[in-house]
Design an enzyme around this catalytic site. Structure first.
Site, PDB file in Angstrom:
ATOM      1  N   HIS A   1      23.066  13.175  56.611  1.00 23.37           N
ATOM      2  CA  HIS A   1      24.088  13.464  55.867  1.00 23.37           C
ATOM      3  C   HIS A   1      24.009  14.524  55.032  1.00 23.37           C
ATOM      4  O   HIS A   1      23.088  15.593  55.331  1.00 23.37           O
ATOM      5  CB  HIS A   1      24.199  12.315  54.885  1.00 23.37           C
ATOM      6  CG  HIS A   1      24.260  10.957  55.400  1.00 23.37           C
ATOM      7  ND1 HIS A   1      23.170  10.343  55.632  1.00 23.37           N
ATOM      8  CD2 HIS A   1      25.198  10.186  55.686  1.00 23.37           C
ATOM      9  CE1 HIS A   1      23.393   8.837  56.413  1.00 23.37           C
ATOM     10  NE2 HIS A   1      24.734   8.892  56.454  1.00 23.37           N
TER      11      HIS A   1
ATOM     12  N   SER B   1      29.060   6.640  58.103  1.00 26.88           N
ATOM     13  CA  SER B   1      28.646   7.250  56.751  1.00 26.88           C
ATOM     14  C   SER B   1      28.822   8.634  56.481  1.00 26.88           C
ATOM     15  O   SER B   1      28.970   9.171  55.510  1.00 26.88           O
ATOM     16  CB  SER B   1      27.245   6.748  56.286  1.00 26.88           C
ATOM     17  OG  SER B   1      26.353   7.406  57.604  1.00 26.88           O
TER      18      SER B   1
ATOM     19  N   ASP C   1      16.383  12.426  54.856  1.00 32.01           N
ATOM     20  CA  ASP C   1      17.747  12.414  55.415  1.00 32.01           C
ATOM     21  C   ASP C   1      18.063  13.906  55.743  1.00 32.01           C
ATOM     22  O   ASP C   1      18.729  14.694  55.158  1.00 32.01           O
ATOM     23  CB  ASP C   1      18.578  11.973  54.149  1.00 32.01           C
ATOM     24  CG  ASP C   1      20.201  11.615  54.935  1.00 32.01           C
ATOM     25  OD1 ASP C   1      20.344  11.956  55.882  1.00 32.01           O
ATOM     26  OD2 ASP C   1      20.803  11.150  54.006  1.00 32.01           O
TER      27      ASP C   1
END
Length: 494
Positions: free
Chosen positions: A472, A223, A469
């Protein structure tokens, strides 16, 4: 006689003092005059100049540019999604830090070829896509490398950024859409990477598309790899929007292709958690485990990449969870399994083997004569706990290079990547025409704890696995610099 001598002495004393005064006074005048000029004459001279004359003197005598202050307004109007604004509590410290960087780094913060930024709602501005760059038709010749280390440097202020927002780019994944979910500071957008020994030009979408005209580029990874692809699509959107050219229906960017028809250029993504073939077992979610077949590449990418001109591979985040490891269909160990009779190996054993299998697979592709980029590991920045135990990333500015360093698992992961890259470079002679390149983003991204979504990748009430998060990267954000590197490397012959 005595009276005569006394009168004579009394008459000579004033004459002697006068002679001494005549000698000392000019010396004092010569000493004081320059000081008086510096204190009075110099300022009076410059105060008589017009403001335009002073500006001309300053701009012609020094290449450095003043640093514009970041916006400190907060505008969260009802009925609209809150956009970015810098928090007032840290404005003073952040401004001092930015100014220090300007003093310490001689850099060019100009995006060449673009018109001045146009205003966007809520005081976010992006550079205009209406550029006259097309007329140049600059299909650049590739040039020899100058021996500069692009990947050693500092993050320096870039007041012109960002070059797109969530309002101008459709490709931003929800979980990295920090603008949409109200990230309260703007400062993390206002940086660019400055190598220590040279300059790294900002991404020029026209130049990039001219270089890759008639070619294709495959992104193979997880990802974070998808995060990179979306950044590239957003940066290219100032020139052209791609058309979906996928061979299968997929709405998560996992297995998609996009074609830039004007340039006959194709971008494709190949989702793979571990680069090698894997099978997910156990309960769904974060408690699942994987069977990894370390000697077999993941067929989702290995069966298709030979048709591409460029391959960008990356991985790393998925190797730190329960794994059962196989070689030649036989279990050879596990990670976090603690099963009697099964050897418990470290995560980096599996990662090293997976990278080696990946390189061997590409090198053995007889029909592939393009370029392969290994994009190195981008460290996460969880603090005060792990990802599932309340860890978060709340910093609002980059580190300087002397404020942190690679260590622990991040250091070992990066070392393995460099080792396996060197081995692959040694073995690439088995495929004449194959070029291997290292896109080493590890150190630069270690310095960006401020670039993650944290809790601004979803609504506060959403029930998500990765609530904070710190893996990312916000879009726009620091990950856009990866495409600065990519373009610069495409321009350099090896």
């Amino acid at each position: 006689m005595d009276l005569f001598l006394a009168v004579t002495i009394e008459m000579e004393l004033p004459l002697t003092k006068l002679r001494i005064g005549l000698v000392i006074f000019p010396l004092i005048l010569l000493t004081v005059a320059p000081i008086l000029y510096l204190l009075l004459g110099y300022p009076l001279y410059y105060s008589s100049l017009s403001s335009s004359s002073i500006y001309k003197r300053l701009t012609t005598s020094s290449p450095e540019k003043p640093l514009p202050l970041l916006s400190s307004t907060s505008n969260h109007s009802s009925g609209s999604s809150p956009l970015l604004s810098s928090s007032s509590s840290s404005d003073h410290d952040e401004t001092l830090f930015l100014q220090q960087l300007v003093d310490d780094n001689d850099y060019d913060d100009t995006y060449h070829g673009l018109k001045p930024p146009s205003p966007l709602h809520n005081e976010i501005s992006i550079s205009s896509s209406n550029v006259d760059h097309q007329e140049k038709k600059h299909r650049r010749k590739r040039r020899k490398a100058k021996g500069c280390d692009l990947f050693t440097g500092e993050w320096v202020p870039n007041p012109e950024a960002p070059y797109y927002t969530n309002s101008t780019c459709w490709a931003i994944h929800e979980h990295q859409n920090c603008m949409k979910y109200g990230r309260p500071d703007l400062g993390f957008l206002k940086w660019r990477w400055k190598p220590k020994e040279c300059d790294l030009p900002l991404f020029d979408p026209y130049e990039f598309l001219e270089i890759v005209r008639g070619k294709s580029m495959a992104f193979v990874g997880d990802s974070v790899n998808r995060n990179h692809v979306q950044s590239l699509i957003c940066l290219l959107s100032r020139v052209e929007e791609p058309k979906d050219d996928s061979r299968q229906q997929d709405f998560d960017f996992n297995f998609q292709r996009w074609k830039y028809k004007t340039y006959n250029f194709t971008i494709a993504t190949f989702w793979t958690t571990h680069l090698v073939r894997s099978e997910e077992n156990g309960p769904a979610g974060p408690n699942s485990f994987y069977n990894l077949y370390l000697d077999e590449p993941d067929p989702s990418w290995a069966s298709q990449v030979a048709e591409f001109d460029y391959i960008i591979i990356s991985s790393g985040q998925w190797f730190f969870r329960p794994l059962f490891l196989y070689d030649k269909q036989k279990m050879i160990g596990c990670l976090y399994c603690y099963i009697p009779g099964v050897r418990n190996v470290g995560a980096h054993f599996a990662y090293r083997r997976a990278l080696r299998t990946t390189f061997k697979t590409i090198i053995r592709l007889d029909s592939f004569k393009g370029e392969v980029f290994l994009r190195t590991f981008a460290p996460s920045h969880f603090e005060n706990g792990e990802w599932d135990k309340g860890g978060n990333c709340l910093k609002t500015r980059p580190f300087r290079s002397n404020e942190t360093e690679l260590e622990g698992m991040n250091l070992e992961t990066h070392t393995i990547q460099l080792d396996e890259f060197r081995i692959a470079r040694r073995d690439r002679n088995k495929n004449n025409g194959l070029n291997l390149r290292l896109l080493d983003v590890t150190q630069m991204m270690l310095l960006r704890p401020d670039g993650h979504p944290s809790r601004f990748g979803h609504k506060p009430e959403d029930n998500v696995i990765l609530y904070n998060d710190c893996v990312h990267w916000c879009l726009p954000g620091p990950i856009d610099s990866w495409n600065d590197f990519l373009l610069e490397m495409l321009k350099i012959e090896i």
